[in-house]
Design a protein around this motif. Structure first.
Motif, PDB file in Angstrom:
ATOM      1  N   PHE A 241       0.809  -1.178  -0.179  1.00  0.00           N
ATOM      2  CA  PHE A 241      -0.290   0.158  -0.067  1.00  0.00           C
ATOM      3  C   PHE A 241       0.707   1.397   0.069  1.00  0.00           C
ATOM      4  O   PHE A 241       1.964   1.264   0.578  1.00  0.00           O
ATOM      5  N   ALA A 242       0.314   2.374  -0.386  1.00  0.00           N
ATOM      6  CA  ALA A 242       0.758   3.595  -0.581  1.00  0.00           C
ATOM      7  C   ALA A 242       1.062   4.395   0.938  1.00  0.00           C
ATOM      8  O   ALA A 242       2.130   5.039   1.047  1.00  0.00           O
ATOM      9  N   ASP A 243       0.245   3.838   1.870  1.00  0.00           N
ATOM     10  CA  ASP A 243       0.299   4.690   3.172  1.00  0.00           C
ATOM     11  C   ASP A 243      -0.111   3.602   4.039  1.00  0.00           C
ATOM     12  O   ASP A 243      -0.935   2.566   4.001  1.00  0.00           O
ATOM     13  N   ALA A 244      -0.090   4.284   5.427  1.00  0.00           N
ATOM     14  CA  ALA A 244      -0.526   3.164   6.728  1.00  0.00           C
ATOM     15  C   ALA A 244      -2.074   3.106   6.576  1.00  0.00           C
ATOM     16  O   ALA A 244      -2.551   1.995   7.260  1.00  0.00           O
ATOM     17  N   GLY A 245      -2.818   4.088   6.335  1.00  0.00           N
ATOM     18  CA  GLY A 245      -4.080   4.249   6.179  1.00  0.00           C
ATOM     19  C   GLY A 245      -4.752   3.016   5.391  1.00  0.00           C
ATOM     20  O   GLY A 245      -5.734   2.349   5.957  1.00  0.00           O
ATOM     21  N   GLY A 246      -4.141   3.010   4.191  1.00  0.00           N
ATOM     22  CA  GLY A 246      -4.665   1.785   3.442  1.00  0.00           C
ATOM     23  C   GLY A 246      -4.288   0.405   3.956  1.00  0.00           C
ATOM     24  O   GLY A 246      -5.229  -0.609   3.893  1.00  0.00           O
ATOM     25  N   LEU A 247      -3.098   0.350   4.244  1.00  0.00           N
ATOM     26  CA  LEU A 247      -2.795  -1.023   5.153  1.00  0.00           C
ATOM     27  C   LEU A 247      -3.736  -1.293   6.358  1.00  0.00           C
ATOM     28  O   LEU A 247      -4.101  -2.733   6.141  1.00  0.00           O
ATOM     29  N   GLY A 248      -3.878  -0.241   7.158  1.00  0.00           N
ATOM     30  CA  GLY A 248      -4.770  -0.746   8.224  1.00  0.00           C
ATOM     31  C   GLY A 248      -6.206  -1.010   7.772  1.00  0.00           C
ATOM     32  O   GLY A 248      -6.825  -2.034   8.376  1.00  0.00           O
ATOM     33  N   SER A 249      -6.879  -0.418   6.734  1.00  0.00           N
ATOM     34  CA  SER A 249      -8.068  -0.657   6.270  1.00  0.00           C
ATOM     35  C   SER A 249      -8.025  -2.039   5.787  1.00  0.00           C
ATOM     36  O   SER A 249      -9.241  -2.769   6.075  1.00  0.00           O
ATOM     37  N   ALA A 250      -7.247  -2.268   5.106  1.00  0.00           N
ATOM     38  CA  ALA A 250      -7.269  -3.719   4.398  1.00  0.00           C
ATOM     39  C   ALA A 250      -7.008  -4.871   5.325  1.00  0.00           C
ATOM     40  O   ALA A 250      -7.639  -5.777   5.455  1.00  0.00           O
ATOM     41  N   ALA A 251      -6.236  -4.468   6.370  1.00  0.00           N
ATOM     42  CA  ALA A 251      -5.889  -5.629   7.605  1.00  0.00           C
ATOM     43  C   ALA A 251      -7.147  -5.827   8.162  1.00  0.00           C
ATOM     44  O   ALA A 251      -7.565  -6.980   8.624  1.00  0.00           O
ATOM     45  N   ARG A 252      -8.029  -4.545   8.641  1.00  0.00           N
ATOM     46  CA  ARG A 252      -9.243  -5.100   9.116  1.00  0.00           C
ATOM     47  C   ARG A 252     -10.372  -5.589   8.358  1.00  0.00           C
ATOM     48  O   ARG A 252     -11.289  -6.365   8.900  1.00  0.00           O
ATOM     49  N   LEU A 253     -10.129  -5.341   7.290  1.00  0.00           N
ATOM     50  CA  LEU A 253     -11.258  -6.209   6.248  1.00  0.00           C
ATOM     51  C   LEU A 253     -10.854  -7.543   6.044  1.00  0.00           C
ATOM     52  O   LEU A 253     -11.677  -8.328   5.947  1.00  0.00           O
ATOM     53  N   LEU A 254      -9.629  -7.892   5.875  1.00  0.00           N
ATOM     54  CA  LEU A 254      -9.328  -9.157   5.457  1.00  0.00           C
ATOM     55  C   LEU A 254      -8.670 -10.282   6.696  1.00  0.00           C
ATOM     56  O   LEU A 254      -7.529  -9.893   7.032  1.00  0.00           O
ATOM     57  N   ALA A 255      -9.685 -10.827   7.238  1.00  0.00           N
ATOM     58  CA  ALA A 255      -9.289 -11.633   8.475  1.00  0.00           C
ATOM     59  C   ALA A 255      -8.119 -12.749   8.108  1.00  0.00           C
ATOM     60  O   ALA A 255      -8.218 -13.299   6.990  1.00  0.00           O
ATOM     61  N   GLY A 256      -7.400 -12.885   9.146  1.00  0.00           N
ATOM     62  CA  GLY A 256      -6.457 -13.885   8.962  1.00  0.00           C
ATOM     63  C   GLY A 256      -5.000 -13.579   8.234  1.00  0.00           C
ATOM     64  O   GLY A 256      -4.063 -14.202   7.953  1.00  0.00           O
ATOM     65  N   SER A 257      -5.138 -12.048   7.676  1.00  0.00           N
ATOM     66  CA  SER A 257      -4.130 -11.594   7.029  1.00  0.00           C
ATOM     67  C   SER A 257      -2.813 -11.085   7.915  1.00  0.00           C
ATOM     68  O   SER A 257      -2.970 -10.773   9.200  1.00  0.00           O
ATOM     69  N   THR A 258      -1.628 -10.957   7.364  1.00  0.00           N
ATOM     70  CA  THR A 258      -0.390 -10.768   8.330  1.00  0.00           C
ATOM     71  C   THR A 258       0.032  -9.371   7.906  1.00  0.00           C
ATOM     72  O   THR A 258       0.493  -9.283   6.470  1.00  0.00           O
ATOM     73  N   ARG A 259       0.434  -8.474   8.589  1.00  0.00           N
ATOM     74  CA  ARG A 259       0.700  -6.999   8.275  1.00  0.00           C
ATOM     75  C   ARG A 259       2.251  -6.642   8.725  1.00  0.00           C
ATOM     76  O   ARG A 259       2.593  -7.366   9.604  1.00  0.00           O
ATOM     77  N   ASP A 260       2.956  -6.225   7.744  1.00  0.00           N
ATOM     78  CA  ASP A 260       4.356  -5.584   8.004  1.00  0.00           C
ATOM     79  C   ASP A 260       3.981  -4.013   7.727  1.00  0.00           C
ATOM     80  O   ASP A 260       4.453  -3.356   6.629  1.00  0.00           O
ATOM     81  N   ASP A 261       4.391  -3.619   8.913  1.00  0.00           N
ATOM     82  CA  ASP A 261       3.873  -1.983   9.098  1.00  0.00           C
ATOM     83  C   ASP A 261       5.047  -1.252   8.281  1.00  0.00           C
ATOM     84  O   ASP A 261       4.798  -0.157   7.763  1.00  0.00           O
ATOM     85  N   ASP A 262       6.293  -1.679   8.565  1.00  0.00           N
ATOM     86  CA  ASP A 262       7.384  -1.008   8.183  1.00  0.00           C
ATOM     87  C   ASP A 262       7.458  -1.167   6.290  1.00  0.00           C
ATOM     88  O   ASP A 262       7.635  -0.258   5.778  1.00  0.00           O
ATOM     89  N   ALA A 263       6.900  -2.127   5.801  1.00  0.00           N
ATOM     90  CA  ALA A 263       6.947  -2.292   4.491  1.00  0.00           C
ATOM     91  C   ALA A 263       5.791  -1.845   3.733  1.00  0.00           C
ATOM     92  O   ALA A 263       5.744  -2.043   2.548  1.00  0.00           O
ATOM     93  N   LEU A 264       4.700  -1.467   4.520  1.00  0.00           N
ATOM     94  CA  LEU A 264       3.587  -1.269   4.214  1.00  0.00           C
ATOM     95  C   LEU A 264       2.875  -2.369   3.279  1.00  0.00           C
ATOM     96  O   LEU A 264       2.235  -2.391   2.252  1.00  0.00           O
ATOM     97  N   VAL A 265       3.077  -3.725   3.788  1.00  0.00           N
ATOM     98  CA  VAL A 265       2.667  -4.882   3.193  1.00  0.00           C
ATOM     99  C   VAL A 265       1.935  -5.770   3.942  1.00  0.00           C
ATOM    100  O   VAL A 265       1.968  -6.071   5.196  1.00  0.00           O
TER     101      VAL A 265
END
Length: 319
Positions: A241-265
């Protein structure tokens, strides 16, 4: 050198069984090899790969089962089967005391080619396999890769429609292996069918249209490389994602996903198939979540091999 047309299936085997001294080597094998394609049979040492080849090429009689090769029954039409196939084993079967050209001429004589046809075929094969300069040197002076090329050239003298390659790159260095791969691709482009046995997973991944995994005499899986990889847990879609906001929104939407805040992945588990990826991207679009980049990651064939046979491949052990 184009080969003639063949039915849609070059090799069909049903219920193939073989035992030696009470030990079951092949336990009900079913195969359907499409004409004009590369079919790879994978398996650890002792899985039954060479026995399968020996049965399909009429060198060994099966205990049970029905097999048709090039449209011919291997039991009742043995001569027709042998006329339609070529076989290259794990070790080059060239005569070291003869030159490359003499080895090919010997094969031409064995196939009862006339002097003119024999000379033409030998010349064509020497040129095709880049052996012209070494044609009049004894085969004993050839490198491993050159010997393998000569062995394959000798197999082609009889103009086979189906070629069995039993672990053809065993003992070759990486460069020679890739040379053999290029040759195999060229044979398929000419309309030939290749039945390949190998322990090198990269080889199957590079060449095969379809793969079967043999373990302890049984086929434990069949499919394309992509299909086999999707059978093993670990597939996921990687979203950036381009920013932390998009990453956070996607993480809340997609259960079971794993996030990497530093890489925005965000890594989302899935089978990696087109349908599931389309569904995933559709959900993100519905919620107006922009994805800057996405990629699909699946296990490699070594993961498949380990999961299906319970141990790593020879290729992985050698790394």
């Amino acid at each position: 050198m184009r080969v003639g047309p063949m039915t849609s299936s070059a090799i069909v085997a049903s219920g193939l069984r073989k035992s030696y001294g009470g030990k079951t080597v092949l336990d009900g094998i079913d195969l359907d090899v499409r004409a004009g394609a590369v079919f790879a049979l994978l398996g650890p040492n002792g899985a039954g790969k060479t026995t399968t080849v020996n049965v399909l090429t009429t060198l060994v009689k099966a205990d049970a089962g029905v097999v048709r090769v090039a449209g011919h029954d291997i039991e009742t039409e043995t001569r027709a089967v042998r006329a339609a196939i070529g076989v290259t084993g794990q070790f080059a079967s060239v005569d070291d005391l003869l030159t490359g050209e003499e080895n090919l001429r010997l094969m031409a004589d064995l196939h009862h080619l006339g002097a003119r046809d024999g000379k033409r075929v030998v010349g064509e094969l020497l040129a095709r396999f880049d052996l012209v300069e070494a044609a009049r040197k004894q085969a004993v002076t050839y490198s491993g890769g050159m010997r393998r090329k000569l062995d394959l050239a000798m197999t082609l003298v009889g103009r086979p429609r189906i070629i069995f390659l039993d672990e053809p790159t065993t003992g070759l260095d990486p460069r020679s292996r890739r040379t053999v791969w290029d040759i195999v691709r060229g044979l398929v482009a000419d309309g030939m069918t290749i039945f390949l046995t190998t322990q090198y997973l990269e080889e199957a991944d590079q060449l095969a249209d379809r793969i079967a995994v043999l373990d302890q005499g049984r086929l434990v899986a069949q499919g394309t490389a992509a299909e086999l990889k999707r059978q093993v847990p670990g597939s996921h879609v990687r979203l950036r994602f381009a920013d932390a906001g998009g990453l956070g929104s996607a993480a809340r939407l997609l259960a079971g996903s794993t996030r990497d805040d530093d890489a925005l992945v965000l890594r989302v588990p899935g089978d990696g198939g087109v349908k599931s990826v389309r569904t995933l991207l559709g959900r993100l679009d519905e919620h107006s979540i922009e994805v800057e980049e996405f990629s699909v990651h699946t296990p490699d064939l070594d993961d498949v091999f380990l999961a299906l046979t319970g141990h790593a491949s020879t290729e992985a052990i050698a790394r």
